[in-house]
Design an enzyme around this catalytic site. Structure first.
Site, PDB file in Angstrom:
ATOM      1  N   GLY A  12      31.516 -76.857 -21.895  1.00 36.13           N
ATOM      2  CA  GLY A  12      32.507 -77.045 -22.974  1.00 36.13           C
ATOM      3  C   GLY A  12      31.880 -77.643 -24.220  1.00 36.13           C
ATOM      4  O   GLY A  12      32.485 -78.486 -24.880  1.00 36.13           O
ATOM      5  N   ALA A  20      28.703 -83.038 -29.421  1.00 36.99           N
ATOM      6  CA  ALA A  20      28.124 -84.327 -29.865  1.00 36.99           C
ATOM      7  C   ALA A  20      27.186 -84.900 -28.794  1.00 36.99           C
ATOM      8  O   ALA A  20      26.144 -85.481 -29.118  1.00 36.99           O
ATOM      9  CB  ALA A  20      29.250 -85.321 -30.170  1.00 36.99           C
ATOM     10  N   ASP A  36      29.884 -72.718 -22.813  1.00 42.32           N
ATOM     11  CA  ASP A  36      31.299 -72.744 -23.171  1.00 42.32           C
ATOM     12  C   ASP A  36      31.894 -71.383 -22.829  1.00 42.32           C
ATOM     13  O   ASP A  36      31.158 -70.384 -22.725  1.00 42.32           O
ATOM     14  CB  ASP A  36      31.468 -73.009 -24.677  1.00 42.32           C
ATOM     15  CG  ASP A  36      32.819 -73.651 -25.031  1.00 42.32           C
ATOM     16  OD1 ASP A  36      32.847 -74.858 -25.309  1.00 42.32           O
ATOM     17  OD2 ASP A  36      33.847 -72.929 -25.016  1.00 42.32           O
ATOM     18  N   ASP A  64      32.608 -69.935 -18.292  1.00 34.49           N
ATOM     19  CA  ASP A  64      33.979 -70.388 -18.067  1.00 34.49           C
ATOM     20  C   ASP A  64      33.923 -71.186 -16.766  1.00 34.49           C
ATOM     21  O   ASP A  64      33.590 -70.632 -15.711  1.00 34.49           O
ATOM     22  CB  ASP A  64      34.882 -69.148 -17.940  1.00 34.49           C
ATOM     23  CG  ASP A  64      36.329 -69.507 -17.643  1.00 34.49           C
ATOM     24  OD1 ASP A  64      36.590 -70.611 -17.134  1.00 34.49           O
ATOM     25  OD2 ASP A  64      37.205 -68.665 -17.902  1.00 34.49           O
ATOM     26  N   ASN A  91      31.901 -81.564 -18.918  1.00 32.77           N
ATOM     27  CA  ASN A  91      32.701 -82.027 -20.059  1.00 32.77           C
ATOM     28  C   ASN A  91      33.914 -81.140 -20.365  1.00 32.77           C
ATOM     29  O   ASN A  91      34.923 -81.630 -20.881  1.00 32.77           O
ATOM     30  CB  ASN A  91      31.780 -82.090 -21.294  1.00 32.77           C
ATOM     31  CG  ASN A  91      32.530 -82.209 -22.598  1.00 32.77           C
ATOM     32  OD1 ASN A  91      33.024 -83.268 -22.947  1.00 32.77           O
ATOM     33  ND2 ASN A  91      32.647 -81.084 -23.321  1.00 32.77           N
ATOM     34  N   TYR A 147      47.594 -83.811 -17.215  1.00 39.62           N
ATOM     35  CA  TYR A 147      46.280 -84.160 -17.769  1.00 39.62           C
ATOM     36  C   TYR A 147      45.784 -85.463 -17.120  1.00 39.62           C
ATOM     37  O   TYR A 147      44.631 -85.575 -16.694  1.00 39.62           O
ATOM     38  CB  TYR A 147      46.407 -84.322 -19.288  1.00 39.62           C
ATOM     39  CG  TYR A 147      45.124 -84.700 -19.999  1.00 39.62           C
ATOM     40  CD1 TYR A 147      44.203 -83.724 -20.362  1.00 39.62           C
ATOM     41  CD2 TYR A 147      44.842 -86.023 -20.301  1.00 39.62           C
ATOM     42  CE1 TYR A 147      43.030 -84.069 -21.024  1.00 39.62           C
ATOM     43  CE2 TYR A 147      43.668 -86.382 -20.954  1.00 39.62           C
ATOM     44  CZ  TYR A 147      42.768 -85.391 -21.317  1.00 39.62           C
ATOM     45  OH  TYR A 147      41.601 -85.737 -21.961  1.00 39.62           O
ATOM     46  N   THR A 184      38.692 -84.695 -32.270  1.00 35.21           N
ATOM     47  CA  THR A 184      38.198 -83.356 -31.923  1.00 35.21           C
ATOM     48  C   THR A 184      39.407 -82.401 -31.949  1.00 35.21           C
ATOM     49  O   THR A 184      40.559 -82.856 -31.954  1.00 35.21           O
ATOM     50  CB  THR A 184      37.580 -83.303 -30.507  1.00 35.21           C
ATOM     51  OG1 THR A 184      38.639 -83.333 -29.553  1.00 35.21           O
ATOM     52  CG2 THR A 184      36.596 -84.432 -30.249  1.00 35.21           C
TER      53      THR A 184
HETATM   54  N1  LIG Z   1      39.129 -85.880 -27.799  1.00 38.28           N
HETATM   55  C1  LIG Z   1      39.739 -86.809 -27.053  1.00 38.28           C
HETATM   56  O1  LIG Z   1      40.629 -87.539 -27.502  1.00 38.28           O
HETATM   57  C2  LIG Z   1      39.278 -87.035 -25.650  1.00 38.28           C
HETATM   58  C3  LIG Z   1      38.719 -86.023 -24.898  1.00 38.28           C
HETATM   59  N2  LIG Z   1      38.365 -86.277 -23.593  1.00 38.28           N
HETATM   60  C4  LIG Z   1      37.781 -85.241 -22.781  1.00 38.28           C
HETATM   61  O2  LIG Z   1      36.550 -84.842 -23.351  1.00 38.28           O
HETATM   62  C5  LIG Z   1      36.251 -83.492 -23.000  1.00 38.28           C
HETATM   63  C6  LIG Z   1      35.923 -82.698 -24.243  1.00 38.28           C
HETATM   64  O3  LIG Z   1      37.078 -82.657 -25.056  1.00 38.28           O
HETATM   65  P1  LIG Z   1      37.064 -82.465 -26.642  1.00 38.28           P
HETATM   66  O4  LIG Z   1      35.705 -82.258 -27.128  1.00 38.28           O
HETATM   67  O5  LIG Z   1      37.881 -83.532 -27.192  1.00 38.28           O
HETATM   68  O6  LIG Z   1      37.910 -81.122 -26.727  1.00 38.28           O
HETATM   69  P2  LIG Z   1      37.683 -79.779 -27.546  1.00 38.28           P
HETATM   70  O7  LIG Z   1      38.926 -79.002 -27.386  1.00 38.28           O
HETATM   71  O8  LIG Z   1      37.184 -80.089 -28.902  1.00 38.28           O
HETATM   72  O9  LIG Z   1      36.485 -79.071 -26.738  1.00 38.28           O
HETATM   73  C7  LIG Z   1      36.642 -78.595 -25.447  1.00 38.28           C
HETATM   74  C8  LIG Z   1      35.710 -77.424 -25.241  1.00 38.28           C
HETATM   75  O10 LIG Z   1      35.911 -76.978 -23.906  1.00 38.28           O
HETATM   76  C9  LIG Z   1      35.916 -75.567 -23.939  1.00 38.28           C
HETATM   77  N3  LIG Z   1      36.636 -75.030 -22.784  1.00 38.28           N
HETATM   78  C10 LIG Z   1      37.976 -74.943 -22.577  1.00 38.28           C
HETATM   79  N4  LIG Z   1      38.236 -74.300 -21.432  1.00 38.28           N
HETATM   80  C11 LIG Z   1      37.029 -73.998 -20.881  1.00 38.28           C
HETATM   81  C12 LIG Z   1      36.638 -73.327 -19.705  1.00 38.28           C
HETATM   82  N5  LIG Z   1      37.533 -72.800 -18.850  1.00 38.28           N
HETATM   83  N6  LIG Z   1      35.309 -73.189 -19.449  1.00 38.28           N
HETATM   84  C13 LIG Z   1      34.392 -73.658 -20.325  1.00 38.28           C
HETATM   85  N7  LIG Z   1      34.707 -74.273 -21.465  1.00 38.28           N
HETATM   86  C14 LIG Z   1      36.016 -74.450 -21.736  1.00 38.28           C
HETATM   87  C15 LIG Z   1      36.568 -75.179 -25.254  1.00 38.28           C
HETATM   88  O11 LIG Z   1      36.236 -73.844 -25.626  1.00 38.28           O
HETATM   89  C16 LIG Z   1      35.993 -76.237 -26.159  1.00 38.28           C
HETATM   90  O12 LIG Z   1      34.798 -75.803 -26.770  1.00 38.28           O
HETATM   91  C17 LIG Z   1      37.495 -82.985 -22.255  1.00 38.28           C
HETATM   92  O13 LIG Z   1      37.257 -83.073 -20.870  1.00 38.28           O
HETATM   93  C18 LIG Z   1      38.588 -83.958 -22.662  1.00 38.28           C
HETATM   94  O14 LIG Z   1      39.595 -84.052 -21.717  1.00 38.28           O
HETATM   95  C19 LIG Z   1      38.508 -87.511 -23.020  1.00 38.28           C
HETATM   96  C20 LIG Z   1      39.052 -88.529 -23.731  1.00 38.28           C
HETATM   97  C21 LIG Z   1      39.430 -88.404 -25.114  1.00 38.28           C
HETATM   98  C1  LIG Z   2      45.803 -84.438 -26.539  1.00 44.21           C
HETATM   99  C2  LIG Z   2      45.322 -85.391 -25.602  1.00 44.21           C
HETATM  100  C3  LIG Z   2      43.892 -85.180 -25.421  1.00 44.21           C
HETATM  101  C4  LIG Z   2      43.133 -86.048 -24.978  1.00 44.21           C
HETATM  102  C5  LIG Z   2      43.675 -87.341 -24.564  1.00 44.21           C
HETATM  103  C6  LIG Z   2      42.563 -88.231 -24.281  1.00 44.21           C
HETATM  104  O1  LIG Z   2      41.959 -87.939 -23.058  1.00 44.21           O
HETATM  105  C7  LIG Z   2      42.946 -89.657 -24.381  1.00 44.21           C
HETATM  106  O2  LIG Z   2      41.905 -90.451 -23.968  1.00 44.21           O
HETATM  107  C8  LIG Z   2      44.235 -90.008 -23.699  1.00 44.21           C
HETATM  108  C9  LIG Z   2      44.638 -91.241 -23.807  1.00 44.21           C
HETATM  109  C10 LIG Z   2      45.920 -91.724 -23.422  1.00 44.21           C
HETATM  110  C11 LIG Z   2      46.088 -93.065 -23.478  1.00 44.21           C
HETATM  111  C12 LIG Z   2      47.303 -93.722 -23.155  1.00 44.21           C
HETATM  112  C13 LIG Z   2      47.389 -95.060 -22.977  1.00 44.21           C
HETATM  113  C14 LIG Z   2      46.240 -95.963 -23.027  1.00 44.21           C
HETATM  114  C15 LIG Z   2      46.366 -97.307 -22.724  1.00 44.21           C
HETATM  115  C16 LIG Z   2      45.242 -98.211 -22.743  1.00 44.21           C
HETATM  116  O3  LIG Z   2      44.163 -97.891 -23.176  1.00 44.21           O
HETATM  117  C17 LIG Z   2      45.479 -99.557 -22.160  1.00 44.21           C
HETATM  118  C18 LIG Z   2      44.329-100.487 -22.191  1.00 44.21           C
HETATM  119  C19 LIG Z   2      43.440-100.707 -21.188  1.00 44.21           C
HETATM  120  C20 LIG Z   2      43.034 -99.721 -20.184  1.00 44.21           C
HETATM  121  C21 LIG Z   2      42.589-100.362 -18.895  1.00 44.21           C
HETATM  122  C22 LIG Z   2      41.109-100.480 -18.690  1.00 44.21           C
HETATM  123  O4  LIG Z   2      40.359-100.654 -19.663  1.00 44.21           O
HETATM  124  O5  LIG Z   2      40.671-100.473 -17.525  1.00 44.21           O
END
Ligand SMILES: NC(=O)C1=CN([C@@H]2O[C@H](COP(=O)(O)OP(=O)(O)OC[C@H]3O[C@@H](n4cnc5c(N)ncnc54)[C@H](O)[C@@H]3O)[C@@H](O)[C@H]2O)C=CC1
Ligand SMILES: CC/C=C\C[C@H](O)[C@H](O)/C=C/C=C/C=C\C=C\C(=O)C/C=C\CCC(=O)O
Length: 254
Positions: A12, A20, A36, A64, A91, A147, A184
């Site tokens: 991904g 990054a 990807d 995929d 990822n 999720y 992102t």
């Molecule tokens: N951006 C955020 O707020 C956060 C993201 N994450 C996690 O980080 C990881 C990366 O997410 P982002 O970069 O934010 O998302 P993004 O949407 O920017 O990138 C995800 C990538 O995964 C690819 N992808 C989707 N389905 C796929 C498949 N079946 N096979 C291969 N590739 C596939 C997409 O084409 C895309 O390039 C994910 O696992 C996400 O859940 C975790 C915490 C916070």
């Molecule tokens: C569109 C959503 C895509 C991605 C979501 C991300 O994965 C994202 O990281 C989701 C976050 C949701 C967060 C909701 C609540 C968070 C609460 C806290 O962070 C509470 C503070 C402490 C956590 C406990 C610890 O540190 O152990």
């Protein structure tokens, strides 16, 4: 762990966090396979990284993560090209409560499949597996229960592999990265991504409360997690208010 000459695979990685992470590893001397399901974006990112970092040590492979043949090919191609694999970053992930079954297939089953193949490939020479979870892997999130379930699953699976004695004997290390919201394209959600039992409004309240991090901040934590030789089974959380924290949850409670 020194990254010069090491070989890494990132799933991904056409954009966002995966890209990054790849960039940060290439900058430190690693050879990286970015994969990807999106071929166009994957190729574009590969060309851009080669140009920006003035290196030939990055390539793109279509994969995929829900397709076992694609996953096997990604590993085989990397071994042919670079001679082996040292680091695997599972990822790829999506956020979609409506197509929840694909969310499970990609976020959880994709990580399981990637880890199992990585364990096979690393068992002779050791190495590191970083599985990308989320803060949603450790706290309940009303706005996105499916999720959240997948991200809890990634942590349970990774920690369970990390305590397997065969893993320690093979000099393999596994850890999870758990960021809060990061800037992102995954954040470009619409109401179509939700059901009556999940909600963009609820999730957005969390975004407003927690803020949104830059990918560079998360990549900094990622490199720390990768370089720490002594963190098998660790969970690293990254958030704007608490920064980068490495945690070890109890192995068992009697
Ligand atoms: N951006 C955020 O707020 C956060 C993201 N994450 C996690 O980080 C990881 C990366 O997410 P982002 O970069 O934010 O998302 P993004 O949407 O920017 O990138 C995800 C990538 O995964 C690819 N992808 C989707 N389905 C796929 C498949 N079946 N096979 C291969 N590739 C596939 C997409 O084409 C895309 O390039 C994910 O696992 C996400 O859940 C975790 C915490 C916070
Ligand atoms: C569109 C959503 C895509 C991605 C979501 C991300 O994965 C994202 O990281 C989701 C976050 C949701 C967060 C909701 C609540 C968070 C609460 C806290 O962070 C509470 C503070 C402490 C956590 C406990 C610890 O540190 O152990």
């Amino acid at each position: 762990m020194e990254l010069v000459g090491k070989v890494a695979i990132v799933t991904g990685a056409a954009q966002g966090l995966g890209r990054a992470f790849a960039r940060a590893m290439i900058q430190r001397g690693a050879k990286v396979c970015i994969s990807d399901q999106n071929v166009e974006k994957g190729n574009t990112s590969c060309v851009a990284l080669r140009k920006e970092l003035n290196t030939a040590d990055v390539n793109f492979v279509k994969c995929d993560v829900t397709q076992q043949d694609d996953m096997k090919n990604m590993f085989d191609d990397t071994v042919r090209r670079y001679g082996g694999v040292d680091i695997v970053v599972n990822n790829a992930g999506i956020m979609n409560e409506r197509t929840w079954s694909s969310c499970v297939d990609i976020n959880l089953k994709g990580v399981i499949q990637g880890t199992l193949l990585a364990l096979e490939h690393l068992q002779e020479r050791g190495g590191v597996i970083i599985n990308i979870s989320s803060i949603a892997g450790v706290v309940p999130v009303a706005g996105a229960p499916v999720y959240t379930a997948t991200k809890h699953g990634v942590i349970g699976f990774t920690r369970s592999c990390s305590v397997n004695p065969k893993v320690k004997a093979a000099n393999i290390r596994l850890a999870c990265l758990c960021p809060t919201f990061t800037d992102t394209p995954i954040l470009d959600m619409t109401d179509d991504h939700f059901t009556s039992w999940s909600s963009r409004q609820n999730l957005w309240k969390d975004v407003e409360q927690l803020g949104i991090m830059k990918v560079e901040t998360v990549a900094q934590g990622f490199i720390q997690l990768l370089l720490d030789k002594d963190n098998n089974g660790a969970i690293m959380t990254i958030s704007p208010n608490r920064g980068i924290q490495t945690k070890y949850y109890p192995k068992a409670r009697m």
